[in-house]
Design a protein around this motif. Structure first.
Motif, PDB file in Angstrom:
ATOM      1  N   SER A   1      95.912  41.204   5.713  1.00  9.39           N
ATOM      2  CA  SER A   1      95.624  40.511   6.967  1.00  9.39           C
ATOM      3  C   SER A   1      94.246  39.887   6.850  1.00  9.39           C
ATOM      4  CB  SER A   1      95.624  41.481   8.152  1.00  9.39           C
ATOM      5  OG  SER A   1      96.906  41.986   8.388  1.00  9.39           O
TER       6      SER A   1
ATOM      7  N   PHE B   1      91.281  37.934   9.179  1.00 11.88           N
ATOM      8  CA  PHE B   1      90.720  37.542  10.467  1.00 11.88           C
ATOM      9  C   PHE B   1      89.527  36.641  10.145  1.00 11.88           C
ATOM     10  CE2 PHE B   1      92.472  41.770  10.706  1.00 11.88           C
ATOM     11  CZ  PHE B   1      93.150  41.823  11.913  1.00 11.88           C
TER      12      PHE B   1
ATOM     13  N   HIS C   1      94.484  34.796  16.110  1.00  7.63           N
ATOM     14  CA  HIS C   1      95.404  35.790  15.570  1.00  7.63           C
ATOM     15  C   HIS C   1      95.172  35.892  14.065  1.00  7.63           C
ATOM     16  CE1 HIS C   1      97.526  35.867  19.370  1.00  7.63           C
ATOM     17  NE2 HIS C   1      97.525  34.549  19.350  1.00  7.63           N
ATOM     18  N   ARG C   2      95.424  37.052  13.522  1.00  9.02           N
ATOM     19  CA  ARG C   2      95.280  37.249  12.082  1.00  9.02           C
ATOM     20  C   ARG C   2      96.362  36.463  11.342  1.00  9.02           C
ATOM     21  NH1 ARG C   2      98.491  42.607  10.407  1.00  9.02           N
ATOM     22  NH2 ARG C   2     100.145  42.404  11.927  1.00  9.02           N
TER      23      ARG C   2
END
Length: 191
Positions: free
Chosen positions: A125, A127, A133-134
């Motif tokens: 993921s 960020f 949103h990731r």
């Protein structure tokens, strides 16, 4: 914003806000990039950069990894083979230095849809600034090329884009750059 209230006359519009460069401050993980402790047999580093659409490093991103243990098991009650007690499988690294780095071991294959094995991989993921949103992607490893052909997720990716999901060997482990957009954009999954 314009108002008829003289006490509030002609106030400027409030600017919109996005996820800002505070990820390394607000999302500190005590073990940081260490999925496994230093000195773990077979441990490697996964290092890379997060790149913007112009190919420039994003120095205020956060990268998280989640993975199975070397036997392909998770320490999670939903693992159909039973939890791998003591295995966390999670790492987190910011990109303040220009790259992220996660210290881990190679995962084993995990069951996929219908029980078909998935090639060993890490879930990733990302960020970053400007992203509400990731983004989610995967990292596969070059020495498992035979398993790549049978992996149901990797097979679903257009053949000309699969290379964006495969790490390259490095002296102390692997390299995997994440391109957020533009030429060579990393394949991201809708989760």
């Amino acid at each position: 914003m314009t108002t008829t209230d003289p006490a509030r006359a002609e106030l400027p519009t409030t600017p919109s806000q996005t996820v800002g460069p505070f990820l390394h401050i607000g999302l500190v993980w005590d073990d940081g990039p260490h999925v496994v402790p230093e000195g773990t047999p077979g441990a490697v580093w996964l290092r890379g950069r997060v790149l913007d659409g112009a190919g420039e490093p994003v120095t205020d991103a956060l990268v998280e990894t989640w993975q199975a243990d070397p036997d392909g098991r998770f320490d999670h009650p939903d693992d159909p083979r039973g939890p791998a007690a003591g295995w966390r499988g999670f790492g987190r690294s910011d990109t303040r230095s220009g790259e992220y780095a996660v210290h881990t071991v190679l995962p084993g294959p995990v069951p996929g849809p219908g029980g078909a094995p998935q090639a060993p991989h890490l879930d990733v993921s990302v960020f970053a600034r400007g992203m509400l949103h990731r983004t989610v992607t995967r990292v596969y490893f070059p020495e498992h090329a035979d398993a790549h052909a049978a992996d149901p997720v990797l097979r679903a990716v257009p053949a000309d884009r699969r290379s964006t999901l495969i790490a390259t060997r490095a002296a102390d482990g692997y390299r995997f750059d994440v391109r957020l957009q533009g030429e060579g954009e990393t394949v991201f999954f809708d989760v």
